[in-house]
Design a protein around this motif. Structure first.
Motif, mmCIF file in Angstrom:
data_model
loop_
_atom_site.group_PDB
_atom_site.id
_atom_site.type_symbol
_atom_site.label_atom_id
_atom_site.label_comp_id
_atom_site.label_asym_id
_atom_site.label_seq_id
_atom_site.Cartn_x
_atom_site.Cartn_y
_atom_site.Cartn_z
ATOM 1 N N ASN A 110 -7.101 -1.580 -4.879
ATOM 2 C CA ASN A 110 -5.680 -1.568 -4.511
ATOM 3 C C ASN A 110 -4.800 -1.779 -5.741
ATOM 4 N N SER B 45 -2.685 8.354 -0.188
ATOM 5 C CA SER B 45 -3.192 6.981 -0.120
ATOM 6 C C SER B 45 -4.005 6.773 1.144
ATOM 7 N N ASN B 46 -3.574 7.387 2.238
ATOM 8 C CA ASN B 46 -4.330 7.257 3.488
ATOM 9 C C ASN B 46 -5.715 7.878 3.362
ATOM 10 N N PHE C 240 -12.232 -4.034 -3.032
ATOM 11 C CA PHE C 240 -11.090 -3.345 -2.411
ATOM 12 C C PHE C 240 -9.768 -3.811 -3.003
ATOM 13 N N THR D 103 -4.479 -2.658 3.893
ATOM 14 C CA THR D 103 -4.092 -1.281 4.219
ATOM 15 C C THR D 103 -3.428 -1.233 5.582
ATOM 16 N N SER E 128 0.813 -1.216 0.000
ATOM 17 C CA SER E 128 0.000 0.000 0.000
ATOM 18 C C SER E 128 0.845 1.263 0.000
ATOM 19 N N CYS F 23 -12.680 5.287 1.279
ATOM 20 C CA CYS F 23 -13.283 4.029 0.810
ATOM 21 C C CYS F 23 -13.811 3.207 1.985
ATOM 22 N N TRP G 182 -7.885 5.543 1.120
ATOM 23 C CA TRP G 182 -8.318 4.342 1.853
ATOM 24 C C TRP G 182 -9.316 4.712 2.948
ATOM 25 N N GLU G 183 -9.071 5.815 3.591
ATOM 26 C CA GLU G 183 -9.997 6.229 4.659
ATOM 27 C C GLU G 183 -11.380 6.504 4.100
#
Length: 964
Positions: A827, A844-845, A823, A892, A595, A851, A848-849
């Motif tokens: 990714n 990226s954080n 997911f 993640t 990730s 999503c 992902w947060e």
């Protein structure tokens, strides 16, 4: 009595009888006899009474020797005679005469010894005179003998000797006159050689000699000729003095000053010198400007030479403006340098003269010399301000004579640099702040900068509308100080400046301009080679700094050796950088490496060509602000508009979406919303039609605004294969963040430049605008997160699950696998995008947060759609969610999982009693009305009566009412 005393003094002492016999016949009318005198002496008379009698005598008796006493007394007799009165008056006169006679007799007797002694001296003197007469007679007889013995030849010799001496003096005088007649030739030679002191000295000596021989008729004509020559020398001396104004030569000036000293006109020379300097300034600038005007005018006969200087400046063309300004400042520098060196000469000369003067004995000469020196010193000191004022006025007329609003930026910066250097000269010259120059250049700068900024904003809009938001490859060590536009901030931080050059500039920084260019050169020489020596080296080749780094960029992730130590930690706090004490499994580390998309490229700054263009513009603005501090606030305000417009464009292109409010995620903070509204109201022209934006000539309020930019048609944000333009979104958003970071670095410099009264504006700009740049990540990346995973499909799958089961299940539902597969696909696509553009860890954080947060809220929404649910169904919900969390943590490294408690709390709420449910509804307002209603209907529906259900539903409605 005074008369008698004076007679006695003049006639010498005599016997009483002789004295009485010498009296005039009038006075000798009646002389007292000896018996009477004896009686008078024997009569005891009071001295005081006697003195009173004498005092009663009329003054007329003592007035004159020729006074007729009898006539006087007869004239006093009255017309009618009275014998008794006459007898009484006669007795009175007798008493007066007796008193006077007695007084005279007493005086005679008193002086008798002195008279005898003086008589003896007279007798002795008579004998000496007789002896002297005998000696003189003998001497005359001897002189007669000597005269007879002298011959005529002896006297002739003496006469010839005297005649010879006279002729010798005459010959010497004739030779001097001959020399004087030939002096004019020598004077002409000395003037040609510029030996003014020698010529004046010779002329003064000739005048002195001519005054000696002025009794000769030929000399009078020569004297007038010498006077004419002296006046001619003074005229040439004045011309020689004027030459020092443009090109100062120590030897030449020393001769001129010595010449004026010989003439005794030191003060006059100083007055003339200042007049020449004023004239030199006017003539110099007029000739420079006239030369360029005539050169550009060609053969046009417009009588430029008869124009005033101010009018002549208006005929300068744009092409010749800068060369003419440079030559103008060079010429003015030469004049000021000459004045500066003149002052230095007088200071050194005064120091040399004060030492020998202290040992001299000529007081008058020293006082006059000191007075002259004092006068010259004051005159020179006062002249500094006067000279500089003339220079300022000439430069001002030139600056305001041309409209510079259409100048190229580099040309205008050059003008500012030249004027700034000129103001520096003025400060070193006389300590002046150059208010005249500052005001004139400020006027031109404000006019130019408004037009320039307007053009740059339009240019920025054009750049943004044509920007494809592709990465501009720069080196990992890229810094804005490597750009030409930021070189002014300090060469010491720039790697392109050699140490030797830096050392030389540091050594000359402490020297004044007059010291640096004392022996030659000019501070206004055009520096054309400086930019050629310094090349920008900021771009990387193909986005990589070397093949070695490119090879490392795609290396295998199976090896742990290439992982940074901080990434081997379980998770790192973004604020502190600390890692919790926790063991890390290899699987977790592997998933974290997958990730970590920022490893796929060298960690170079993310920016676009437009970003680089904005940074260069900021550098240019700061150059102008650095040179011209009075408009610092205007420049900083325009710099803020550049950032505002860039931020608004990025938000408009990638972050504007109507689903923000309905999401309930608080994607746009109140501060960010306030900033966007402020930009839209103050900078964006919403009324400009798309087809008329090119010719935007509206009112004054709209003139300051710019039409809203439009995203280029080449940028596609709807393709799922590219994660809905994620690469472009990353480049746009992170370039904005990078731009904000550069503004943060520039804040200390801007803070020193902006006026104290305007500092709140700068602080507000940084706190409310610059700091919100990173907040745009949430709304921009939320759009990607909302579309990257099919949440609607998950809701459909969850709707097909049977939740009112009777037994506990050990297998999770299929929708969990579908969601996890989504997911995994997300990714994988994220990794694909990271090969195109570096995705920083914060990005990226955020992705992902978003999503995970959307997935968790979708799960809650799916659970809220359940119509029937048993306790076993609730256990299945927990099983599904735990399975989802377990698999998700491998994909993640975000910890903790966002909104994990949001789902778990909702599932656990199925087990609550009636009283606990009421408290739950009040405490958990993050759930929607539908979700809370479902809890009441599905979980407690069969356990509570209708009244209790109505009460809970009313509580839910009360909570929902303020939201509406």
């Amino acid at each position: 009595m005074q008369k008698i005393k004076s007679l006695m003094t003049r006639q010498g002492p005599k016997s009483p009888q002789e004295s009485l016999s010498d009296l005039s016949p009038v006075e000798n009318i009646r002389i007292p006899s000896k018996e009477e005198l004896r009686e008078m002496r024997e009569q005891p008379i009071d001295p005081q009474a006697e003195q009173e009698i004498i005092n009663s005598i009329e003054d007329v008796y003592f007035s004159n020797d020729s006074f007729d006493i009898v006539q006087h007394e007869l004239e006093k007799l009255p017309p009618v005679l009275n014998l008794q009165e006459i007898e009484e008056y006669r007795d009175k006169l007798k008493k007066q005469q007796a008193a006077v006679s007695k007084k005279v007799a007493d005086l005679i007797l008193e002086k008798q010894p002195s008279y005898v002694k003086e008589l003896d001296r007279v007798t002795s003197l008579q004998a000496n005179l007789q002896l002297g007469a005998v000696i003189c007679t003998n001497a005359r007889r001897q002189l007669g003998f000597a005269k007879e013995d002298f011959t005529q030849a002896s006297l002739g010799l003496l006469a010839n000797q005297r005649k010879r001496q006279l002729l010798t003096g005459l010959l010497k005088s004739l030779r001097t006159i001959k020399t004087l007649q030939r002096t004019d030739v020598r004077l002409s030679e000395m003037l040609e050689e510029e030996d003014y002191p020698g010529a004046i000295q010779l002329c003064l000596e000739c005048q002195k000699a001519a005054s000696t021989f002025k009794h000769y008729s030929c000399i009078s004509e020569l004297n007038s000729k010498l006077q004419d020559t002296l006046e001619q020398i003074e005229e040439q001396l004045d011309v020689a003095l004027s030459k020092t104004c443009k090109s100062f030569d120590i030897n030449h000036y020393t001769k001129v000053q010595q010449a004026y000293t010989l003439l005794g006109k030191t003060q006059t020379a100083m007055d003339q010198l200042h007049m020449h300097f004023t004239q030199a300034i006017h003539n110099t600038v007029f000739q420079v400007v006239l030369g360029y005007v005539e050169l550009c005018a060609g053969n046009a006969d417009t009588k430029f030479q008869k124009m005033q200087y101010k009018d002549l400046c208006t005929h300068i063309t744009l092409d010749s403006y800068i060369p003419c300004l440079s030559d103008l400042c060079k010429a003015l520098w030469e004049v000021m340098l000459s004045y500066h060196r003149t002052m230095e000469w007088h200071e050194e000369h005064d120091n040399e003269e004060t030492v020998p003067a202290s040992d001299g004995s000529s007081t008058d000469g020293t006082e006059e010399s000191n007075f002259d020196r004092s006068y010259v010193k004051k005159k020179l000191e006062h002249g500094l301000t006067r000279i500089w004022q003339d220079v300022q006025l000439k430069a001002k007329a030139y600056l305001l004579g041309t409209d510079m609003s259409n100048f190229k930026y580099d040309d205008f910066i050059f003008v500012l640099d030249v004027i700034s250097r000129l103001m520096q000269v003025g400060e070193e010259f006389c300590g002046s702040k150059s208010e005249v120059l500052q005001e004139s250049i400020k006027k031109q700068s404000v006019n130019y900068f408004k037009n320039y900024h307007r053009t740059r904003l339009e240019e920025l809009r054009m750049f943004l509308e044509n920007e494809t938001w592709e990465l501009c490859p720069v080196k990992s060590n890229f810094s804005i100080v490597q750009l030409h536009e930021f070189k002014f901030m300090g060469q010491s931080r720039s790697p392109s400046v050699s140490p030797s050059k830096h050392a030389s500039t540091a050594s000359t920084a402490t020297m004044s301009l007059f010291e640096q260019y004392h022996n030659g050169g000019n501070p206004f020489e055009m520096q054309t080679d400086s930019k050629d020596d310094e090349t920008e080296d900021v771009l990387a080749s193909n986005g990589y700094e070397s093949d070695e780094l490119e090879k490392c960029a795609y290396q295998d992730y199976d090896s742990d050796s290439d992982v940074p130590e901080e990434l081997k930690r379980d998770y790192v706090d973004e604020q502190t950088g600390d890692a919790p004490v926790k063991s890390v499994s290899r699987d977790t580390l592997r998933s974290r490496k997958k990730s970590d998309y920022s490893l796929n490229k060298v960690n170079a700054p993310i920016l676009t060509n437009t970003t680089l263009n904005v940074i260069r513009l900021v550098g240019k603005y700061m150059q102008m602000m650095n040179i011209l501090k009075p408009i610092a606030f205007d420049v900083i305000h325009c710099m803020s508009q550049l950032f505002d417009y860039y931020l608004y464009a990025v938000y408009t292109f990638f972050g504007r979406n109507d689903m923000y409010e309905s999401s309930g995620l608080g994607l746009i903070s109140s501060r960010l919303r306030t900033t966007l509204n402020r930009i839209q109201e103050g900078l964006i022209d919403l009324e400009a039609a798309p087809e008329t934006t090119g010719s935007h000539v509206a009112g004054e309020e709209r003139k300051e605004k710019v039409p809203s930019p439009h995203l280029s048609q080449l940028v596609v944000l709807t393709a799922s294969g590219t994660l809905y333009g994620l690469a472009e979104r990353v480049v746009a958003t992170e370039s904005l963040v990078f731009l904000a970071e550069q503004f943060e670095c520039l804040q200390p410099h801007l803070d020193t430049m902006i006026p104290a009264a305007k500092k709140p504006f700068l602080q507000q700009f940084y706190s409310q605008t610059i700091s919100t740049a990173s907040e745009l990540r949430k709304p921009i990346y939320w759009i990607v997160a909302a579309k990257a995973i099919d949440y609607e499909q998950m809701l459909l799958l969850m709707a097909g699950v049977k939740w009112d089961i009777k037994e506990i299940m050990s297998q999770h539902n299929i929708y969990v696998d579908v969601l996890l597969k989504e997911f995994e696909q997300f990714n994988k696509r994220l990794g694909d995008v990271s090969r195109q553009v570096c995705i920083p860890l914060p990005v990226s954080n955020v992705l992902w947060e978003h999503c995970i947060r959307l997935a968790n809220r979708t799960l809650v929404e799916g659970y809220a759609n359940v119509k029937k649910c048993s306790n076993e169904g609730r256990a299945l919900m927990q099983l599904d969610f735990q399975q989802f969390l377990m698999k998700l943590e491998k994909l993640t490294d975000i910890r903790p999982i966002p909104d994990k408690e949001f789902v778990e709390t909702y599932i656990k709420a199925y087990y609550l009693t009636e009283n606990d449910m009421e408290q739950f509804i009040k405490n958990h307002r993050e759930y929607s009305t539908k979700q809370l209603t479902n809890l009441v209907s599905v979980c407690l529906g069969s356990h509570i009566n209708k009244k209790a259900r109505q009460k809970l539903l009313a509580a839910i409605d009360d909570i929902d009412r303020p939201k509406r």
